[in-house]
Design a protein around this motif. Structure first.
Motif, PDB file in Angstrom:
ATOM      1  N   UNK A   1      30.340  49.149  28.997  1.00  0.00           N
ATOM      2  CA  UNK A   1      29.714  47.932  29.534  1.00  0.00           C
ATOM      3  C   UNK A   1      28.297  47.784  28.979  1.00  0.00           C
ATOM      4  N   UNK A   2      27.998  46.581  28.486  1.00  0.00           N
ATOM      5  CA  UNK A   2      26.696  46.375  27.861  1.00  0.00           C
ATOM      6  C   UNK A   2      25.950  45.191  28.489  1.00  0.00           C
ATOM      7  N   UNK A   3      26.210  44.935  29.782  1.00  0.00           N
ATOM      8  CA  UNK A   3      25.509  43.777  30.373  1.00  0.00           C
ATOM      9  C   UNK A   3      24.901  44.084  31.740  1.00  0.00           C
ATOM     10  N   UNK A   4      24.543  45.358  31.970  1.00  0.00           N
ATOM     11  CA  UNK A   4      23.769  45.644  33.176  1.00  0.00           C
ATOM     12  C   UNK A   4      22.355  45.093  32.935  1.00  0.00           C
ATOM     13  N   UNK A   5      21.687  44.724  33.978  1.00  0.00           N
ATOM     14  CA  UNK A   5      20.275  44.286  33.856  1.00  0.00           C
ATOM     15  C   UNK A   5      20.042  43.099  32.932  1.00  0.00           C
ATOM     16  N   UNK A   6      20.946  42.158  32.886  1.00  0.00           N
ATOM     17  CA  UNK A   6      20.695  40.972  32.060  1.00  0.00           C
ATOM     18  C   UNK A   6      20.281  39.777  32.908  1.00  0.00           C
ATOM     19  N   UNK A   7      20.020  40.061  34.189  1.00  0.00           N
ATOM     20  CA  UNK A   7      19.503  38.994  35.049  1.00  0.00           C
ATOM     21  C   UNK A   7      20.565  38.233  35.826  1.00  0.00           C
ATOM     22  N   UNK A   8      21.821  38.580  35.623  1.00  0.00           N
ATOM     23  CA  UNK A   8      22.859  37.973  36.454  1.00  0.00           C
ATOM     24  C   UNK A   8      23.648  39.073  37.152  1.00  0.00           C
ATOM     25  N   UNK A   9      24.339  38.660  38.208  1.00  0.00           N
ATOM     26  CA  UNK A   9      25.164  39.611  38.959  1.00  0.00           C
ATOM     27  C   UNK A   9      26.453  39.873  38.169  1.00  0.00           C
ATOM     28  N   UNK A  10      26.890  41.116  38.195  1.00  0.00           N
ATOM     29  CA  UNK A  10      28.117  41.464  37.464  1.00  0.00           C
ATOM     30  C   UNK A  10      29.158  42.043  38.403  1.00  0.00           C
ATOM     31  N   UNK A  11      30.373  41.565  38.291  1.00  0.00           N
ATOM     32  CA  UNK A  11      31.482  42.168  39.038  1.00  0.00           C
ATOM     33  C   UNK A  11      32.593  42.469  38.035  1.00  0.00           C
ATOM     34  N   UNK A  12      33.086  43.707  38.069  1.00  0.00           N
ATOM     35  CA  UNK A  12      34.127  44.098  37.121  1.00  0.00           C
ATOM     36  C   UNK A  12      35.426  44.374  37.863  1.00  0.00           C
ATOM     37  N   UNK A  13      36.451  43.669  37.482  1.00  0.00           N
ATOM     38  CA  UNK A  13      37.770  43.857  38.079  1.00  0.00           C
ATOM     39  C   UNK A  13      38.493  45.009  37.404  1.00  0.00           C
ATOM     40  N   UNK A  14      39.014  45.909  38.210  1.00  0.00           N
ATOM     41  CA  UNK A  14      39.815  47.015  37.659  1.00  0.00           C
ATOM     42  C   UNK A  14      41.210  46.931  38.275  1.00  0.00           C
ATOM     43  N   UNK A  15      42.208  46.877  37.435  1.00  0.00           N
ATOM     44  CA  UNK A  15      43.592  46.797  37.926  1.00  0.00           C
ATOM     45  C   UNK A  15      44.105  48.148  38.363  1.00  0.00           C
ATOM     46  N   UNK A  16      43.609  48.592  39.504  1.00  0.00           N
ATOM     47  CA  UNK A  16      44.051  49.889  40.033  1.00  0.00           C
ATOM     48  C   UNK A  16      45.527  49.808  40.427  1.00  0.00           C
ATOM     49  N   UNK A  17      45.950  48.697  40.959  1.00  0.00           N
ATOM     50  CA  UNK A  17      47.311  48.404  41.437  1.00  0.00           C
ATOM     51  C   UNK A  17      47.686  49.158  42.709  1.00  0.00           C
ATOM     52  N   UNK A  18      47.454  50.459  42.743  1.00  0.00           N
ATOM     53  CA  UNK A  18      47.726  51.267  43.931  1.00  0.00           C
ATOM     54  C   UNK A  18      46.867  52.520  43.847  1.00  0.00           C
ATOM     55  N   UNK A  19      46.539  53.102  45.003  1.00  0.00           N
ATOM     56  CA  UNK A  19      45.762  54.348  44.960  1.00  0.00           C
ATOM     57  C   UNK A  19      46.686  55.548  44.761  1.00  0.00           C
ATOM     58  N   UNK A  20      47.990  55.306  44.772  1.00  0.00           N
ATOM     59  CA  UNK A  20      48.962  56.393  44.648  1.00  0.00           C
ATOM     60  C   UNK A  20      49.284  56.648  43.163  1.00  0.00           C
ATOM     61  N   UNK A  21      48.910  57.845  42.667  1.00  0.00           N
ATOM     62  CA  UNK A  21      49.086  58.137  41.239  1.00  0.00           C
ATOM     63  C   UNK A  21      50.557  58.113  40.822  1.00  0.00           C
ATOM     64  N   UNK A  22      51.423  58.556  41.744  1.00  0.00           N
ATOM     65  CA  UNK A  22      52.856  58.560  41.404  1.00  0.00           C
ATOM     66  C   UNK A  22      53.363  57.138  41.169  1.00  0.00           C
ATOM     67  N   UNK A  23      53.047  56.247  42.108  1.00  0.00           N
ATOM     68  CA  UNK A  23      53.516  54.868  41.969  1.00  0.00           C
ATOM     69  C   UNK A  23      52.886  54.220  40.734  1.00  0.00           C
ATOM     70  N   UNK A  24      51.567  54.439  40.547  1.00  0.00           N
ATOM     71  CA  UNK A  24      50.891  53.793  39.423  1.00  0.00           C
ATOM     72  C   UNK A  24      51.453  54.241  38.079  1.00  0.00           C
ATOM     73  N   UNK A  25      51.715  55.552  37.985  1.00  0.00           N
ATOM     74  CA  UNK A  25      52.111  56.022  36.658  1.00  0.00           C
ATOM     75  C   UNK A  25      53.617  56.081  36.428  1.00  0.00           C
ATOM     76  N   UNK A  26      54.402  56.295  37.502  1.00  0.00           N
ATOM     77  CA  UNK A  26      55.854  56.338  37.304  1.00  0.00           C
ATOM     78  C   UNK A  26      56.475  54.942  37.474  1.00  0.00           C
ATOM     79  N   UNK A  27      56.070  54.220  38.500  1.00  0.00           N
ATOM     80  CA  UNK A  27      56.709  52.917  38.761  1.00  0.00           C
ATOM     81  C   UNK A  27      56.083  51.774  37.967  1.00  0.00           C
ATOM     82  N   UNK A  28      54.823  51.935  37.537  1.00  0.00           N
ATOM     83  CA  UNK A  28      54.153  50.838  36.824  1.00  0.00           C
ATOM     84  C   UNK A  28      53.846  51.223  35.370  1.00  0.00           C
ATOM     85  N   UNK A  29      53.683  52.518  35.128  1.00  0.00           N
ATOM     86  CA  UNK A  29      53.324  53.010  33.787  1.00  0.00           C
ATOM     87  C   UNK A  29      51.935  52.562  33.356  1.00  0.00           C
ATOM     88  N   UNK A  30      50.999  52.709  34.266  1.00  0.00           N
ATOM     89  CA  UNK A  30      49.655  52.191  34.054  1.00  0.00           C
ATOM     90  C   UNK A  30      48.799  53.114  33.175  1.00  0.00           C
TER      91      UNK A  30
END
Ligand SMILES: [Zn+2]
Length: 323
Positions: free
Chosen positions: A112-141
């Motif tokens: 990320x190269x836009x901290x402190x540029x004078x605007x608010x930043x929000x970054x979306x992360x597609x976690x999908x689920x907090x469960x590693x099994x579901x994320x990696x076996x059922x979604x292949x994330x």
């Protein structure tokens, strides 16, 4: 057409608890570097140059102008240099006034190269689920909850906000498992998130999840399930934040993309419009009252469906995935 974005429009977003206009642009990029998720239907456009990306942004701005909030979606990660070059990102930054919302896989957050540029930043992360099994076996994330935590902590340290995307009803989960997984995930990602966005599965063409759906072993979630998750999430957030003084509360939102269609989150057909519009209203107002007193006879069918479907399964997730 690589000099035009996939799509762009103006919608409402929350900014410091005010409701403001947001220019949303879906950029046409060379595509996500990972590209292996089972429900991903984003198209790939090879050879999109930095100049093309700038032209796409210009196109959106000439159509709608810059608004208080600018939201840029790519098919993958905004901070992945191979997808959005440094020069194209700088071009975006030069246009943002109050707030920028982008999305990224955790591994590119450190670029990320836009901290402190004078605007608010929000970054979306597609976690999908907090469960590693579901994320990696059922979604292949292809990343772990720990990877998400590290990326989220890095953003928070740099005063950026985290928008966590959760998937409602990943492939192979029953309706009940999906509801429980989503509620658990909300609890797990609450402390990192400024916004939690619940995304009910949509079935794009030519995807793995489409095969499951066509074979009738997958149905997109019910709108009732989304309502249930949102209501539980809301009370969870209230109970966690009541004790803290004046802390900005976490926003919980849901965009029921394509609601009512067979490929998207849907109920019986009669109530889909009302329920999805209540969900959208809640997302922008954070007023839980709009999700109360929603009624349709299919709610009973949904309850039955949730229970009957589950009795036909042994609990795959708890048997195989720990937890
Ligand atoms: Zn109904």
């Amino acid at each position: 057409m690589i000099d035009k974005p996939v799509s762009c429009w103006v919608e409402k977003e929350r900014l410091n608890s005010k409701i403001v206009d947001c220019l949303t642009i879906i950029l046409r990029t060379r595509g996500c570097s990972w590209r292996k998720c089972l429900m991903c239907g984003f198209s790939i456009s090879a050879n999109v140059s930095e100049d093309d990306l700038k032209k796409q942004i210009d196109f959106a701005i000439s159509k709608y102008g810059v608004r208080d909030v600018v939201k840029i979606f790519t098919s993958g990660s905004f901070f992945d240099d191979r997808e959005v070059s440094r020069g194209a990102r700088d071009y975006v930054y030069s246009l943002v006034d109050k707030k920028l919302i982008v999305e990224s896989r955790p591994e590119y957050v450190f670029n990320c190269d836009c901290f402190d540029l004078g605007f608010e930043l929000e970054v979306g992360i597609g976690l999908e689920t907090s469960n590693d099994f579901i994320r990696n076996v059922c979604i292949n994330k292809g990343f772990t909850f720990e990877d998400y935590e590290r990326a989220a902590e890095y953003l928070i340290e740099n005063k950026a906000g985290v928008r966590t995307y959760l998937l409602l009803k990943p492939p192979f989960l029953s309706e009940k498992e999906a509801i429980e997984d989503c509620i658990q995930s909300i609890k797990d990602c609450l402390k990192y998130s400024r916004t939690i966005s619940i995304n009910p599965v949509y079935i794009p063409k030519n995807t793995y999840i489409e095969k499951l759906w066509k074979a009738k072993i997958y149905r997109p979630p019910w709108l009732w399930s989304a309502v249930k998750v949102l209501r539980r999430a809301f009370s969870e957030i209230k109970s966690k934040t009541n004790n803290k003084t004046n802390k900005n509360e976490v926003c919980i939102i849901c965009d029921p993309v394509g609601a009512g269609s067979v490929r998207a989150v849907h109920n019986c057909g009669k109530c889909d419009k009302d329920i999805s519009s209540a969900i959208r209203k809640f997302s922008i107002s954070q007023d839980i009252k709009v999700l109360e007193n929603l009624k349709c006879s299919c709610e009973k069918t949904w309850r039955k469906y949730v229970n009957v479907e589950n009795t036909a399964r042994f609990n795959v997730i708890s048997e195989l995935g720990g937890e």
